[in-house]
Design a protein around this motif. Structure first.
Motif, short mmCIF file in Angstrom:
data_model
loop_
_atom_site.label_atom_id
_atom_site.label_comp_id
_atom_site.label_asym_id
_atom_site.label_seq_id
_atom_site.Cartn_x
_atom_site.Cartn_y
_atom_site.Cartn_z
N VAL A 29 -4.74 -19.46 8.40
CA VAL A 29 -3.82 -18.32 8.49
C VAL A 29 -3.92 -17.49 7.22
O VAL A 29 -3.95 -18.03 6.11
N ALA A 30 -3.95 -16.18 7.38
CA ALA A 30 -3.94 -15.27 6.22
C ALA A 30 -2.96 -14.15 6.47
O ALA A 30 -2.84 -13.65 7.59
N VAL A 31 -2.25 -13.78 5.43
CA VAL A 31 -1.39 -12.60 5.44
C VAL A 31 -2.07 -11.60 4.52
O VAL A 31 -2.28 -11.87 3.33
N VAL A 32 -2.44 -10.46 5.09
CA VAL A 32 -3.24 -9.46 4.37
C VAL A 32 -2.43 -8.18 4.22
O VAL A 32 -1.96 -7.63 5.21
N ASP A 33 -2.29 -7.72 2.97
CA ASP A 33 -1.63 -6.44 2.70
C ASP A 33 -2.69 -5.37 2.58
O ASP A 33 -3.68 -5.53 1.86
N VAL A 34 -2.49 -4.26 3.29
CA VAL A 34 -3.44 -3.14 3.29
C VAL A 34 -2.70 -1.89 2.83
O VAL A 34 -1.65 -1.54 3.38
N MET A 35 -3.26 -1.23 1.83
CA MET A 35 -2.69 0.03 1.36
C MET A 35 -3.32 1.19 2.13
O MET A 35 -4.53 1.32 2.20
N VAL A 36 -2.44 1.99 2.73
CA VAL A 36 -2.84 3.21 3.41
C VAL A 36 -2.08 4.31 2.70
O VAL A 36 -0.87 4.46 2.89
N GLY A 37 -2.76 5.04 1.84
CA GLY A 37 -2.06 5.99 0.97
C GLY A 37 -1.08 5.22 0.11
O GLY A 37 -1.45 4.22 -0.52
N SER A 38 0.17 5.62 0.10
CA SER A 38 1.19 4.92 -0.69
C SER A 38 1.94 3.87 0.11
O SER A 38 2.87 3.26 -0.39
#
Length: 136
Positions: free
Chosen positions: A17-26
């Motif tokens: 299991v992975a929790v991935v944070d993705v930045m889209v602009g701010s």
């Protein structure tokens, strides 16, 4: 289908299991990925990705207050509404990004949605899909 291009900011993984944070602009979006540990190893911080989520997975809130477990909150302005007999498509704009939600017409009428309203799109992290790719 909603599609945002961004970059992976952080990955928290344990086993399959992975929790991935993705930045889209701010804006930071979170995707929960499940799979074999070796499948999760392909994701790296700083990697360009496309974040996809279905219109039917975007719930809408108007005048939302208090805490909520959903990490993917998209404060938006309604730009158009297409009422159908059973379903309604709501198109919104969030900091230059367009996104859509398909909800029941009953819900749309209950929320008394109108063009120009401020709403919040809500998506559970397990409904977000990641695909490797260049930022558009």
């Amino acid at each position: 289908m909603n599609k945002f291009s961004g970059k992976i900011a952080a990955i928290d993984a344990y086993g399959s299991v992975a929790v991935v944070d993705v930045m889209v602009g701010s804006h930071c979006f979170t995707a929960t990925l499940m799979g074999a540990a070796d499948q999760l190893e392909v994701w790296r911080s700083g990697q360009a990705v496309n974040l996809l989520f279905k219109e039917t997975e975007v719930a809408l809130a108007k005048n939302l207050s208090g805490q909520i477990s959903l990490r993917n909150r998209m404060p938006s302005i309604i730009t158009s509404i297409e009422y159908g007999q059973l379903l309604t498509r709501v198109v919104m704009r969030m900091d230059g990004l367009d996104l859509s939600s398909v909800i029941t017409t009953r819900s749309a009428r209950s929320l008394t949605l109108a063009v120009g309203d401020q709403v919040e799109g809500l998506v559970k992290s397990n409904e977000m899909s990641l695909f490797a790719g260049d930022v558009l």
